[in-house]
Design a protein around this motif. Structure first.
Motif, mmCIF file in Angstrom:
data_model
loop_
_atom_site.group_PDB
_atom_site.id
_atom_site.type_symbol
_atom_site.label_atom_id
_atom_site.label_comp_id
_atom_site.label_asym_id
_atom_site.label_seq_id
_atom_site.Cartn_x
_atom_site.Cartn_y
_atom_site.Cartn_z
ATOM 1 N N GLY A 96 4.251 5.593 -7.868
ATOM 2 C CA GLY A 96 3.531 6.353 -6.852
ATOM 3 C C GLY A 96 2.082 5.925 -6.707
ATOM 4 N N ALA A 97 1.446 5.581 -7.832
ATOM 5 C CA ALA A 97 0.060 5.130 -7.778
ATOM 6 C C ALA A 97 -0.043 3.773 -7.093
ATOM 7 C CB ALA A 97 -0.523 5.055 -9.187
ATOM 8 N N VAL A 121 -1.137 9.010 -9.747
ATOM 9 C CA VAL A 121 -1.187 9.528 -8.380
ATOM 10 C C VAL A 121 -2.315 10.542 -8.215
ATOM 11 C CG1 VAL A 121 0.070 10.919 -6.685
ATOM 12 C CG2 VAL A 121 1.251 9.099 -7.919
ATOM 13 N N GLY A 122 -3.046 10.408 -7.121
ATOM 14 C CA GLY A 122 -4.081 11.366 -6.755
ATOM 15 C C GLY A 122 -3.916 11.752 -5.297
ATOM 16 N N TYR A 123 -4.989 12.216 -4.662
ATOM 17 C CA TYR A 123 -4.985 12.487 -3.226
ATOM 18 C C TYR A 123 -5.692 11.332 -2.532
ATOM 19 C CZ TYR A 123 -3.553 17.260 -4.253
ATOM 20 O OH TYR A 123 -2.862 18.369 -4.682
ATOM 21 N N GLY A 128 -7.972 6.042 -10.721
ATOM 22 C CA GLY A 128 -7.952 4.708 -11.301
ATOM 23 C C GLY A 128 -7.989 3.607 -10.264
ATOM 24 N N GLY A 129 -8.155 3.983 -8.982
ATOM 25 C CA GLY A 129 -8.237 3.008 -7.908
ATOM 26 C C GLY A 129 -9.673 2.609 -7.626
ATOM 27 N N GLY A 143 -13.363 11.258 -4.052
ATOM 28 C CA GLY A 143 -12.691 12.382 -4.692
ATOM 29 C C GLY A 143 -13.374 13.702 -4.428
ATOM 30 N N VAL A 144 -12.699 14.768 -4.811
ATOM 31 C CA VAL A 144 -13.220 16.122 -4.600
ATOM 32 C C VAL A 144 -14.368 16.413 -5.556
ATOM 33 C CG1 VAL A 144 -12.651 18.577 -4.746
ATOM 34 C CG2 VAL A 144 -11.036 16.985 -3.703
#
Length: 467
Positions: A96-97, A121-123, A128-129, A143-144
């Motif tokens: 998924g990542a 996986v994030g939003y 890690g990207g 990010g948030v």
């Protein structure tokens, strides 16, 4: 003039109605059909020239809006295939990542990227990207928790000199955790970041100032922590002799202030790209040279400074309570965007859960509530855009950890390592994370290890089910 003539001009339904109204007015003024059609073609060719007023102003406004929508749709088209990007620790990374990173590398503004071994996986951009874009900043690429960061203070105290109960009492008295939580007003500390004029530069920042001032010096929930532990330095470095020291390690961010900045500008970015592929919705960007892009850049950097100020005050409180001055300190942000030269271009490098690791740059890569963290020195790997992992990375999502991990097993893991835990939920259990040693082993060309921090007394927010 009937609608057939206007359809032949290529006008759409709403524009046809406006054109008919304007044509009727010109017919009343005595113009022939061919003259009116010539005027309508001129409006089509350059609607901006007719926006100031006159009989064609409404039609010109509609044609301008339609062209802007087409331009937005065209500019939001994803590449057919992702640009190539290197991956560290591919065997540790869930599909998924990789899929999320593939989508990010299909953005028309993307120019380079890399995936760190702690990726999951994030939003939008995966945790890690690392993503480099041209003249574009992506709020969800940061990010948030804007400016989420680490800080270590090495203290002039032997590790065994602080007993568990004393350390626990210090953390309970001098740290605060959780959404909306703050110190009592009489215990609140000041910091220079609250006196910056930047707070007055945008209505949003003015609105959020009181929230930021109230919560300064505190930490959020989730994986944020403050820990006492043993810092081991194998060789003289950081201006210190080799040996073992008591140290404080913290993980914290920009609190509710940063989260609201992220939400506000993500909404603006999504509105700017209504035609963006749904798979990339959370990767909507703001042109850096636009008013919104500059406003986000200013707010993002303020949130980054505010997050580091929270660490400053946490460490200052604890050092003062112990009546010591830190011997050395290391800190870094790992949820931020930076202007950076990449392949001869000045690009915007987003690190969403990635540690800056330029040559010689110090950083911190933590493990979990019971696993060690590391002070590292960057090697400036160009392929990684000067980056490294920001931690061990999750192997179980929060809900999966709560469903599958037993409290007794987590408690046994902590006990075996001599860790005293305050708060902390099953969702943050060490078993929910990759093994930090494996993650480090996959990035030997990104960083060198300088020292090791072993947690002993850990404070976190309470989880849905505490350990």
């Amino acid at each position: 003039m009937n609608g057939k003539h206007l359809v032949k001009l290529g006008l759409e339904k709403k524009a046809i109605a406006l054109a008919q109204t304007a044509a009727a007015a010109r017919e009343t003024a005595g113009l022939a059909r061919d003259e009116i059609l010539a005027e309508l073609r001129a409006v089509q060719a350059d609607p901006a020239a007719y926006l100031a007023g006159g009989v064609y102003a409404d039609l010109a406004a509609e044609l301008s809006a339609q062209q802007a929508a087409r331009d937005a749709l065209k500019g939001a088209e994803l590449r057919a295939a992702p640009l190539p990007y290197p991956v560290w620790g591919q065997d540790l990374i869930e599909p998924g990542a990789r899929s999320q990173m593939d989508v990010a590398m299909r953005l028309p503004v993307s120019r380079a990227g890399a995936l760190m071994p702690d990726a999951h996986v994030g939003y939008g951009l995966p945790i890690g990207g690392v993503l480099a874009t041209e003249n574009a900043v992506i709020p969800y690429g940061v990010g948030v928790d804007i400016g989420c960061s680490m800080m270590l203070s090495v203290l002039p105290v032997a590790p065994g000199a602080l007993h568990a109960e004393d350390g626990k009492a210090l953390l309970l008295k001098h740290t605060r955790f959780g959404a909306g939580v703050a110190f009592d007003k009489r215990d609140r500390q000041d910091h220079e970041v609250l006196h910056e004029g930047t707070w007055q530069d945008q209505p949003l920042l003015r609105h959020l100032f009181e929230k930021a001032a109230t919560q300064i010096g505190t930490s959020g929930s989730g994986n944020h922590f403050v820990e006492f532990g043993t810092f081991t330095l194998a060789d003289a470095d950081l201006g210190l002799e080799a040996g073992e020291y008591l140290a404080v390690l913290s993980h914290s961010g920009s609190r509710g202030f940063g989260a609201q900045v992220a939400g506000h500008f993500t909404t603006l970015a999504e509105r700017r790209h209504p035609g963006l592929d749904p798979a990339a919705k959370k990767l909507a960007w703001l042109p850096l040279d636009s008013e919104d892009g500059q406003a986000y850049w200013q707010a993002m950097n303020l949130a980054g400074r505010y997050a580091l100020a929270n660490h400053d005050l946490i460490h200052a409180r604890l050092a003062r309570a112990l009546n010591v001055q830190p011997l050395a300190q290391v800190r870094n942000s790992h949820n931020l965007a930076w202007e950076q030269e990449v392949g001869g271009q000045n690009l915007i490098v987003h690190r969403k859960g990635a540690t800056p690791a330029e040559a010689g740059q110090l950083g911190l890569i933590p493990g979990s509530m019971a696993d060690p963290g590391y002070v590292v020195r960057g090697l400036g790997n160009r392929d990684a855009l000067g980056s490294a992992s920001h931690g061990a990375g999750r192997v179980l999502g929060r809900k999966a950890a709560e469903r599958t991990l037993a409290k007794k097993d987590v408690q046994a893991y902590l006990a075996a390592r001599g860790v005293t835990l305050i708060g902390g939920g099953i969702d943050e259990a060490p078993q929910a994370y990759k093994r930090i040693e494996e993650v480090l082993a996959r990035q030997g060309d990104l960083v060198d290890v300088v020292g090791r921090f072993t947690p002993q007394i850990v404070r976190m927010d309470t989880g849905s089910e505490d350990v």
